[in-house]
Design a protein around this motif. Structure first.
Motif, PDB file in Angstrom:
ATOM      1  N   GLU A 204       0.828  -1.212   0.000  1.00 19.24           N
ATOM      2  CA  GLU A 204       0.000   0.000   0.000  1.00 19.24           C
ATOM      3  C   GLU A 204       0.856   1.252   0.000  1.00 19.24           C
ATOM      4  O   GLU A 204       0.631   2.180  -0.789  1.00 19.24           O
ATOM      5  CB  GLU A 204      -0.914   0.013   1.227  1.00 19.24           C
ATOM      6  CG  GLU A 204      -1.807   1.254   1.269  1.00 19.24           C
ATOM      7  CD  GLU A 204      -2.636   1.346   2.532  1.00 19.24           C
ATOM      8  OE1 GLU A 204      -3.434   2.308   2.643  1.00 19.24           O
ATOM      9  OE2 GLU A 204      -2.494   0.476   3.414  1.00 19.24           O
ATOM     10  N   ILE A 205       1.857   1.311   0.884  1.00 16.61           N
ATOM     11  CA  ILE A 205       2.682   2.519   1.027  1.00 16.61           C
ATOM     12  C   ILE A 205       4.151   2.153   0.907  1.00 16.61           C
ATOM     13  O   ILE A 205       4.634   1.231   1.580  1.00 16.61           O
ATOM     14  CB  ILE A 205       2.441   3.198   2.388  1.00 16.61           C
ATOM     15  CG1 ILE A 205       0.983   3.649   2.510  1.00 16.61           C
ATOM     16  CG2 ILE A 205       3.374   4.402   2.565  1.00 16.61           C
ATOM     17  CD1 ILE A 205       0.624   4.216   3.873  1.00 16.61           C
ATOM     18  N   GLY A 206       4.852   2.858   0.035  1.00 18.74           N
ATOM     19  CA  GLY A 206       6.300   2.711  -0.084  1.00 18.74           C
ATOM     20  C   GLY A 206       6.975   4.029   0.267  1.00 18.74           C
ATOM     21  O   GLY A 206       6.466   5.105  -0.055  1.00 18.74           O
ATOM     22  N   ILE A 207       8.122   3.947   0.914  1.00 23.10           N
ATOM     23  CA  ILE A 207       8.880   5.136   1.310  1.00 23.10           C
ATOM     24  C   ILE A 207      10.141   5.197   0.451  1.00 23.10           C
ATOM     25  O   ILE A 207      10.929   4.247   0.435  1.00 23.10           O
ATOM     26  CB  ILE A 207       9.293   5.102   2.799  1.00 23.10           C
ATOM     27  CG1 ILE A 207       8.143   4.586   3.674  1.00 23.10           C
ATOM     28  CG2 ILE A 207       9.794   6.463   3.243  1.00 23.10           C
ATOM     29  CD1 ILE A 207       6.918   5.431   3.686  1.00 23.10           C
ATOM     30  N   ALA A 208      10.332   6.294  -0.249  1.00 19.16           N
ATOM     31  CA  ALA A 208      11.510   6.445  -1.106  1.00 19.16           C
ATOM     32  C   ALA A 208      12.235   7.729  -0.706  1.00 19.16           C
ATOM     33  O   ALA A 208      11.821   8.834  -1.059  1.00 19.16           O
ATOM     34  CB  ALA A 208      11.109   6.491  -2.576  1.00 19.16           C
ATOM     35  N   PHE A 209      13.321   7.565   0.037  1.00 19.70           N
ATOM     36  CA  PHE A 209      14.058   8.707   0.562  1.00 19.70           C
ATOM     37  C   PHE A 209      15.044   9.280  -0.459  1.00 19.70           C
ATOM     38  O   PHE A 209      15.561   8.551  -1.313  1.00 19.70           O
ATOM     39  CB  PHE A 209      14.876   8.288   1.795  1.00 19.70           C
ATOM     40  CG  PHE A 209      14.065   7.870   2.973  1.00 19.70           C
ATOM     41  CD1 PHE A 209      13.245   8.770   3.632  1.00 19.70           C
ATOM     42  CD2 PHE A 209      14.136   6.566   3.447  1.00 19.70           C
ATOM     43  CE1 PHE A 209      12.501   8.378   4.736  1.00 19.70           C
ATOM     44  CE2 PHE A 209      13.406   6.165   4.552  1.00 19.70           C
ATOM     45  CZ  PHE A 209      12.580   7.074   5.203  1.00 19.70           C
ATOM     46  N   HIS A 210      15.315  10.570  -0.324  1.00 23.36           N
ATOM     47  CA  HIS A 210      16.516  11.120  -0.935  1.00 23.36           C
ATOM     48  C   HIS A 210      17.701  10.443  -0.257  1.00 23.36           C
ATOM     49  O   HIS A 210      17.638  10.092   0.930  1.00 23.36           O
ATOM     50  CB  HIS A 210      16.561  12.634  -0.721  1.00 23.36           C
ATOM     51  CG  HIS A 210      17.684  13.317  -1.448  1.00 23.36           C
ATOM     52  ND1 HIS A 210      18.989  13.298  -0.983  1.00 23.36           N
ATOM     53  CD2 HIS A 210      17.701  14.025  -2.608  1.00 23.36           C
ATOM     54  CE1 HIS A 210      19.747  13.974  -1.832  1.00 23.36           C
ATOM     55  NE2 HIS A 210      18.993  14.418  -2.820  1.00 23.36           N
ATOM     56  N   ARG A 211      18.787  10.263  -0.987  1.00 22.96           N
ATOM     57  CA  ARG A 211      19.916   9.492  -0.446  1.00 22.96           C
ATOM     58  C   ARG A 211      20.473  10.095   0.840  1.00 22.96           C
ATOM     59  O   ARG A 211      20.968   9.367   1.709  1.00 22.96           O
ATOM     60  CB  ARG A 211      21.027   9.350  -1.495  1.00 22.96           C
ATOM     61  CG  ARG A 211      21.697  10.647  -1.918  1.00 22.96           C
ATOM     62  CD  ARG A 211      22.670  10.414  -3.078  1.00 22.96           C
ATOM     63  NE  ARG A 211      23.336  11.631  -3.501  1.00 22.96           N
ATOM     64  CZ  ARG A 211      24.502  12.049  -2.999  1.00 22.96           C
ATOM     65  NH1 ARG A 211      25.118  11.338  -2.073  1.00 22.96           N
ATOM     66  NH2 ARG A 211      25.056  13.165  -3.438  1.00 22.96           N
ATOM     67  N   HIS A 212      20.413  11.421   0.990  1.00 24.80           N
ATOM     68  CA  HIS A 212      20.910  12.043   2.216  1.00 24.80           C
ATOM     69  C   HIS A 212      19.974  11.745   3.391  1.00 24.80           C
ATOM     70  O   HIS A 212      20.437  11.476   4.511  1.00 24.80           O
ATOM     71  CB  HIS A 212      21.049  13.554   2.035  1.00 24.80           C
ATOM     72  CG  HIS A 212      22.100  13.952   1.042  1.00 24.80           C
ATOM     73  ND1 HIS A 212      23.376  13.445   1.080  1.00 24.80           N
ATOM     74  CD2 HIS A 212      22.061  14.799  -0.024  1.00 24.80           C
ATOM     75  CE1 HIS A 212      24.090  13.961   0.080  1.00 24.80           C
ATOM     76  NE2 HIS A 212      23.306  14.778  -0.602  1.00 24.80           N
ATOM     77  N   THR A 213      18.694  11.759   3.135  1.00 18.60           N
ATOM     78  CA  THR A 213      17.726  11.458   4.191  1.00 18.60           C
ATOM     79  C   THR A 213      17.853  10.008   4.643  1.00 18.60           C
ATOM     80  O   THR A 213      17.653   9.694   5.824  1.00 18.60           O
ATOM     81  CB  THR A 213      16.300  11.725   3.691  1.00 18.60           C
ATOM     82  OG1 THR A 213      16.234  13.047   3.146  1.00 18.60           O
ATOM     83  CG2 THR A 213      15.290  11.596   4.814  1.00 18.60           C
TER      84      THR A 213
END
Length: 302
Positions: free
Chosen positions: A182-191
């Protein structure tokens, strides 16, 4: 500041000035087509936002926009030689209103004004200020895009012709992906390096924008909703008709034609309920880029 640091800073400033002076004060030619952008090896969005990936008319290697200040004189002189002798496509990416690219973009602006015979195109560039007071309130670019004969900007409400990121032309977006989460988290590489942020999503599948393109697109494709602080994850998610919640880290998120839900990492899960998806974005962005390309290559090859 130590004497060593002062000397290093002064030397770096002198190198930048010398590069800019040498470029502006040489006779200009229009030989091959060179694509100049931020050739970042760790950010998959930076890599695939450049037109040279998608058009055979650009048959040379890209030129890294940061090489104008490189400590290696051979690399720096190659930058000068390539810029002076060739037609230029600048972009894509968030190259405007960003300190790290300001001198280069002002260089290209001055080059276009001083040498009107020089063929320079902006393709899919956009603003990218880190100043939080400007989030959603940025009024103008730090260069005049109207000084370029052809200027395509990825910001819908700003000057220049609206041209969303050319990465929409990648064939991977033709594929179908099965939704498994349902939910995926895709961070910026620094985050992704910030444990206090990542820990808030310990029960959710996660990735970052320093993964390879296929892995990232498959992750997006397998998700119904995305939470991200990466511009290209936002963009690619919308191309795949996903619901998107953005935690902004720059002005760049605020001028795409289609709006995500803006949130914080603390509230993002709850705010997923507000997100909506948009249909037809991929076809629209592709059509705009193909029409723009026809105009660009007609100009550059005339």
């Amino acid at each position: 500041m130590s004497i060593k640091k002062v000397y290093k800073s002064a030397k770096a400033s002198a190198i930048k000035r010398q590069t800019i002076y040498k470029i502006l004060n040489q006779p200009q030619e229009n030989r091959e087509i060179i694509n100049i952008h931020n050739v970042g090896p760790y950010n998959v969005g930076d890599k695939y936002c450049a037109p040279y990936h998608y058009f055979d008319e650009i048959n040379s290697e890209p030129l890294h926009i940061l090489n104008y200040k490189h400590q290696n004189s051979e690399i720096r002189n190659n930058f000068i030689e390539k810029v002076v002798n060739n037609k230029l496509i600048i972009g894509g990416g968030g190259l405007l209103n960003r300190n790290g690219f300001a001198k280069q973009m002002h260089l290209f602006e001055k080059l276009a004004a001083k040498h009107p015979e020089k063929k320079i195109v902006l393709w899919g560039v956009g603003h990218n200020s880190k100043e939080k007071t400007l989030y959603g309130n940025l009024e103008k670019y730090n260069v005049s895009v109207n000084k370029f004969n052809i200027a395509g900007t990825r910001d819908y409400s700003r000057s220049g012709e609206y041209v969303p990121c050319v990465s929409c032309l990648h064939p991977i977006f033709n594929e179908n992906f099965k939704v498994t989460q349902e939910i995926g988290i895709a961070f910026h590489r620094h985050t992704a390096q910030k444990k206090e942020v990542v820990s808030q999503f310990k029960n959710y599948p996660k990735t970052s924008n320093n993964s390879d393109l296929r892995s990232l697109i498959e992750f997006i494709g397998s998700s119904e909703k995305l939470i991200t602080d990466s511009y290209h994850v936002m963009y690619w998610s919308m191309l795949l008709e996903k619901k998107v919640v953005v935690v902004p880290n720059s002005t760049k998120f605020y001028d795409f034609k289609y709006k995500p839900v803006f949130s914080t990492f603390t509230s993002a899960i709850e705010d997923c309920k507000k997100a909506e998806n948009y249909s037809g974005v991929l076809a629209e962005c592709r059509e705009i880029n193909l029409n723009f390309a026809a105009k660009v290559f007609d100009y550059l090859n005339s």
